[in-house]
Design a protein around this motif. Structure first.
Motif, PDB file in Angstrom:
ATOM      1  N   ALA A 232       0.833  -1.198   0.000  1.00  0.00           N
ATOM      2  CA  ALA A 232       0.000   0.000   0.000  1.00  0.00           C
ATOM      3  C   ALA A 232       0.869   1.249   0.000  1.00  0.00           C
ATOM      4  O   ALA A 232       1.976   1.258   0.543  1.00  0.00           O
ATOM      5  CB  ALA A 232      -0.912  -0.003   1.228  1.00  0.00           C
ATOM      6  N   ALA A 233       0.365   2.307  -0.620  1.00  0.00           N
ATOM      7  CA  ALA A 233       1.078   3.579  -0.639  1.00  0.00           C
ATOM      8  C   ALA A 233       1.445   3.993   0.782  1.00  0.00           C
ATOM      9  O   ALA A 233       0.620   3.942   1.692  1.00  0.00           O
ATOM     10  CB  ALA A 233       0.207   4.653  -1.287  1.00  0.00           C
ATOM     11  N   GLY A 234       2.719   4.379   0.951  1.00  0.00           N
ATOM     12  CA  GLY A 234       3.199   4.776   2.266  1.00  0.00           C
ATOM     13  C   GLY A 234       3.839   3.660   3.055  1.00  0.00           C
ATOM     14  O   GLY A 234       4.430   3.908   4.108  1.00  0.00           O
ATOM     15  N   ALA A 235       3.731   2.432   2.544  1.00  0.00           N
ATOM     16  CA  ALA A 235       4.332   1.284   3.232  1.00  0.00           C
ATOM     17  C   ALA A 235       5.631   0.855   2.576  1.00  0.00           C
ATOM     18  O   ALA A 235       6.173  -0.205   2.901  1.00  0.00           O
ATOM     19  CB  ALA A 235       3.352   0.111   3.252  1.00  0.00           C
ATOM     20  N   GLY A 236       6.151   1.679   1.656  1.00  0.00           N
ATOM     21  CA  GLY A 236       7.349   1.293   0.924  1.00  0.00           C
ATOM     22  C   GLY A 236       8.319   2.429   0.724  1.00  0.00           C
ATOM     23  O   GLY A 236       8.485   3.276   1.598  1.00  0.00           O
ATOM     24  N   LEU A 237       8.928   2.472  -0.452  1.00  0.00           N
ATOM     25  CA  LEU A 237      10.104   3.300  -0.697  1.00  0.00           C
ATOM     26  C   LEU A 237       9.845   4.548  -1.534  1.00  0.00           C
ATOM     27  O   LEU A 237      10.753   5.366  -1.696  1.00  0.00           O
ATOM     28  CB  LEU A 237      11.164   2.439  -1.414  1.00  0.00           C
ATOM     29  N   MET A 238       8.651   4.724  -2.050  1.00  0.00           N
ATOM     30  CA  MET A 238       8.394   5.833  -2.958  1.00  0.00           C
ATOM     31  C   MET A 238       8.230   7.158  -2.220  1.00  0.00           C
ATOM     32  O   MET A 238       7.776   7.201  -1.078  1.00  0.00           O
ATOM     33  CB  MET A 238       7.150   5.550  -3.808  1.00  0.00           C
ATOM     34  N   ASP A 239       8.576   8.231  -2.928  1.00  0.00           N
ATOM     35  CA  ASP A 239       8.428   9.596  -2.419  1.00  0.00           C
ATOM     36  C   ASP A 239       7.153  10.157  -3.047  1.00  0.00           C
ATOM     37  O   ASP A 239       7.156  10.641  -4.180  1.00  0.00           O
ATOM     38  CB  ASP A 239       9.649  10.423  -2.814  1.00  0.00           C
ATOM     39  N   TYR A 240       6.042  10.114  -2.304  1.00  0.00           N
ATOM     40  CA  TYR A 240       4.768  10.526  -2.878  1.00  0.00           C
ATOM     41  C   TYR A 240       4.637  12.031  -3.093  1.00  0.00           C
ATOM     42  O   TYR A 240       4.062  12.459  -4.109  1.00  0.00           O
ATOM     43  CB  TYR A 240       3.605   9.947  -2.073  1.00  0.00           C
ATOM     44  N   PRO A 241       5.140  12.897  -2.203  1.00  0.00           N
ATOM     45  CA  PRO A 241       5.085  14.323  -2.548  1.00  0.00           C
ATOM     46  C   PRO A 241       5.808  14.641  -3.856  1.00  0.00           C
ATOM     47  O   PRO A 241       5.322  15.419  -4.680  1.00  0.00           O
ATOM     48  CB  PRO A 241       5.758  14.987  -1.344  1.00  0.00           C
ATOM     49  N   ALA A 242       6.979  14.003  -4.086  1.00  0.00           N
ATOM     50  CA  ALA A 242       7.695  14.200  -5.350  1.00  0.00           C
ATOM     51  C   ALA A 242       6.893  13.654  -6.522  1.00  0.00           C
ATOM     52  O   ALA A 242       6.882  14.238  -7.614  1.00  0.00           O
ATOM     53  CB  ALA A 242       9.064  13.535  -5.287  1.00  0.00           C
ATOM     54  N   LEU A 243       6.202  12.528  -6.306  1.00  0.00           N
ATOM     55  CA  LEU A 243       5.376  11.954  -7.358  1.00  0.00           C
ATOM     56  C   LEU A 243       4.244  12.902  -7.737  1.00  0.00           C
ATOM     57  O   LEU A 243       3.969  13.125  -8.931  1.00  0.00           O
ATOM     58  CB  LEU A 243       4.808  10.610  -6.914  1.00  0.00           C
ATOM     59  N   PHE A 244       3.588  13.484  -6.743  1.00  0.00           N
ATOM     60  CA  PHE A 244       2.496  14.410  -7.045  1.00  0.00           C
ATOM     61  C   PHE A 244       3.001  15.623  -7.831  1.00  0.00           C
ATOM     62  O   PHE A 244       2.288  16.140  -8.697  1.00  0.00           O
ATOM     63  CB  PHE A 244       1.796  14.844  -5.769  1.00  0.00           C
ATOM     64  N   ALA A 245       4.205  16.060  -7.552  1.00  0.00           N
ATOM     65  CA  ALA A 245       4.768  17.180  -8.312  1.00  0.00           C
ATOM     66  C   ALA A 245       4.923  16.802  -9.783  1.00  0.00           C
ATOM     67  O   ALA A 245       4.680  17.624 -10.679  1.00  0.00           O
ATOM     68  CB  ALA A 245       6.105  17.606  -7.721  1.00  0.00           C
ATOM     69  N   ASP A 259      -3.664  -2.354  -3.799  1.00  0.00           N
ATOM     70  CA  ASP A 259      -2.827  -3.107  -2.855  1.00  0.00           C
ATOM     71  C   ASP A 259      -2.932  -2.609  -1.415  1.00  0.00           C
ATOM     72  O   ASP A 259      -2.016  -2.840  -0.616  1.00  0.00           O
ATOM     73  CB  ASP A 259      -1.359  -3.099  -3.298  1.00  0.00           C
ATOM     74  N   ALA A 260      -4.015  -1.937  -1.090  1.00  0.00           N
ATOM     75  CA  ALA A 260      -4.275  -1.575   0.306  1.00  0.00           C
ATOM     76  C   ALA A 260      -5.266  -2.577   0.882  1.00  0.00           C
ATOM     77  O   ALA A 260      -6.199  -3.004   0.195  1.00  0.00           O
ATOM     78  CB  ALA A 260      -4.846  -0.165   0.405  1.00  0.00           C
ATOM     79  N   SER A 261      -5.073  -2.959   2.131  1.00  0.00           N
ATOM     80  CA  SER A 261      -6.060  -3.803   2.788  1.00  0.00           C
ATOM     81  C   SER A 261      -7.266  -2.959   3.187  1.00  0.00           C
ATOM     82  O   SER A 261      -7.196  -1.722   3.246  1.00  0.00           O
ATOM     83  CB  SER A 261      -5.460  -4.457   4.037  1.00  0.00           C
ATOM     84  N   GLU A 262      -8.366  -3.615   3.458  1.00  0.00           N
ATOM     85  CA  GLU A 262      -9.551  -2.892   3.907  1.00  0.00           C
ATOM     86  C   GLU A 262      -9.256  -2.089   5.167  1.00  0.00           C
ATOM     87  O   GLU A 262      -9.689  -0.935   5.300  1.00  0.00           O
ATOM     88  CB  GLU A 262     -10.685  -3.890   4.156  1.00  0.00           C
ATOM     89  N   GLU A 263      -8.482  -2.686   6.071  1.00  0.00           N
ATOM     90  CA  GLU A 263      -8.179  -2.006   7.332  1.00  0.00           C
ATOM     91  C   GLU A 263      -7.273  -0.799   7.131  1.00  0.00           C
ATOM     92  O   GLU A 263      -7.362   0.191   7.867  1.00  0.00           O
ATOM     93  CB  GLU A 263      -7.513  -2.990   8.300  1.00  0.00           C
ATOM     94  N   ASP A 264      -6.410  -0.855   6.128  1.00  0.00           N
ATOM     95  CA  ASP A 264      -5.440   0.214   5.900  1.00  0.00           C
ATOM     96  C   ASP A 264      -5.962   1.294   4.960  1.00  0.00           C
ATOM     97  O   ASP A 264      -5.341   2.350   4.818  1.00  0.00           O
ATOM     98  CB  ASP A 264      -4.147  -0.382   5.322  1.00  0.00           C
ATOM     99  N   ALA A 265      -7.088   1.054   4.326  1.00  0.00           N
ATOM    100  CA  ALA A 265      -7.596   1.979   3.313  1.00  0.00           C
ATOM    101  C   ALA A 265      -7.807   3.399   3.837  1.00  0.00           C
ATOM    102  O   ALA A 265      -7.448   4.366   3.147  1.00  0.00           O
ATOM    103  CB  ALA A 265      -8.890   1.430   2.705  1.00  0.00           C
ATOM    104  N   PRO A 266      -8.366   3.592   5.038  1.00  0.00           N
ATOM    105  CA  PRO A 266      -8.517   4.976   5.523  1.00  0.00           C
ATOM    106  C   PRO A 266      -7.177   5.681   5.725  1.00  0.00           C
ATOM    107  O   PRO A 266      -7.050   6.878   5.442  1.00  0.00           O
ATOM    108  CB  PRO A 266      -9.280   4.810   6.841  1.00  0.00           C
ATOM    109  N   ARG A 267      -6.172   4.961   6.213  1.00  0.00           N
ATOM    110  CA  ARG A 267      -4.851   5.559   6.403  1.00  0.00           C
ATOM    111  C   ARG A 267      -4.251   6.000   5.078  1.00  0.00           C
ATOM    112  O   ARG A 267      -3.704   7.103   4.952  1.00  0.00           O
ATOM    113  CB  ARG A 267      -3.928   4.539   7.093  1.00  0.00           C
ATOM    114  N   VAL A 268      -4.372   5.142   4.040  1.00  0.00           N
ATOM    115  CA  VAL A 268      -3.837   5.486   2.722  1.00  0.00           C
ATOM    116  C   VAL A 268      -4.535   6.728   2.186  1.00  0.00           C
ATOM    117  O   VAL A 268      -3.890   7.637   1.640  1.00  0.00           O
ATOM    118  CB  VAL A 268      -3.996   4.303   1.746  1.00  0.00           C
ATOM    119  N   HIS A 269      -5.833   6.799   2.344  1.00  0.00           N
ATOM    120  CA  HIS A 269      -6.594   7.973   1.899  1.00  0.00           C
ATOM    121  C   HIS A 269      -6.055   9.245   2.550  1.00  0.00           C
ATOM    122  O   HIS A 269      -5.773  10.243   1.867  1.00  0.00           O
ATOM    123  CB  HIS A 269      -8.071   7.776   2.233  1.00  0.00           C
ATOM    124  N   ALA A 270      -5.894   9.205   3.859  1.00  0.00           N
ATOM    125  CA  ALA A 270      -5.416  10.388   4.586  1.00  0.00           C
ATOM    126  C   ALA A 270      -3.995  10.756   4.180  1.00  0.00           C
ATOM    127  O   ALA A 270      -3.662  11.943   3.997  1.00  0.00           O
ATOM    128  CB  ALA A 270      -5.491  10.139   6.094  1.00  0.00           C
TER     129      ALA A 270
END
Length: 282
Positions: A232-245, A259-270
């Motif tokens: 899930a996004a945020g659980a690995g090596l990518m730089d998401y602020p740079a990606l959004f740019a 690839d987010a679990s149901e339980e982790d989906a709200p965290r990924v959204h935030a």
């Protein structure tokens, strides 16, 4: 940067349920505005084999009632499967699905460009780079493109390491061969372009993909690169602020969480909303 919240969605099959209404409630409960629909979310075949037309209307009504939109629908099957009979049958099933996705409010059907591996449509095979594999992909796409043109929708191809369209260069080649007027574009998942060994070059690699494909990118997907596969996004090596740019250089479209679990989906959204705000503030 355009507002991300109304463009942020998730795979509906993240929330497997008995009914479309239950799926829609779960998607909304996790905070998402959109869902990428797959009939597998309610235990039915992805290509909607033997699914009555009325079920499409039921799905649309459930998501409308929850205040959610369905921008895209999964139509994945192995487009170059070595079993030509199976490939032909599944192509016919995908044509019917294309004809019906408008009932869901969607205008994109996502595809798998396929592999010669007969068991797993996402697994690489040495014959994927053979010219015959490319030719088979083109033959499979022909009736799908005709159906999409007639239905007023588009096909979405995702560069995927294990498939014929394995990278941004192969995607650009396909688009060039089909022409600017073809009802097809790219679903860009930046994680598919990276590995643990290349993620330090994220800006360069994603930037090249945006340069090659930017005008034909229909939407993006969000997951992350880890040492063994994806997470899930945020659980690995990518730089998401740079990606959004980088993504700010293309037209704003849906971003669908994978690839987010149901339980982790709200965290990924935030987290995605926070990283997007960080990129906008730079």
């Amino acid at each position: 940067m355009s507002d991300l919240a109304p463009r942020l969605g998730i795979f509906a099959r993240t929330f497997p349920r008995r009914t479309p209404a239950e799926v829609a409630t779960a998607v909304a409960g996790a905070g998402y505005a959109l869902a990428h629909w797959n009939f597998a979310a309610i235990g039915l075949p992805t290509l909607a084999v033997d699914v009555e037309d009325a079920r499409f209307t039921e799905v649309r009504a459930a998501f409308d009632a929850a205040g959610l939109a369905i921008p895209s629908v999964s139509g994945t099957f192995n487009a170059i499967h070595p079993d030509t009979g199976l490939r032909r049958r599944q192509t016919e099933q995908a044509v019917r699905l294309i004809e019906l996705i408008g009932v869901l409010g969607a205008d994109v059907l996502t595809l798998c460009t396929g592999t010669r591996d007969p068991e797993n449509m996402w697994r690489a095979h040495p014959d994927n780079t053979d010219p015959a594999a490319w030719n088979d992909l083109r033959r499979t796409l022909d009736p799908l493109l005709d159906a999409a043109r007639a239905a007023g929708v588009r096909l979405g191809v995702e560069p995927e390491h294990g498939n014929v369209v394995r990278d941004a260069q192969a995607a650009a080649r396909l688009l060039a061969e089909l022409g600017d007027d073809a009802p097809i574009g790219i679903v860009l998942d930046p994680a598919n372009l990276l590995t643990p060994h290349t993620v330090a070059r994220q800006d360069e690699i994603v930037g090249e993909a945006v340069d090659l494909l930017g005008a034909r990118i229909l939407g993006t997907q969000a997951k992350d690169v880890v040492e063994s596969g994806y997470a899930a996004a945020g659980a690995g090596l990518m730089d998401y602020p740079a990606l959004f740019a980088q993504l700010d250089r293309v037209a704003a479209g849906p971003m669908i969480v994978q690839d987010a679990s149901e339980e982790d989906a709200p965290r990924v959204h935030a987290d995605l909303l926070r990283w997007h705000a960080e990129a906008a503030a730079r």
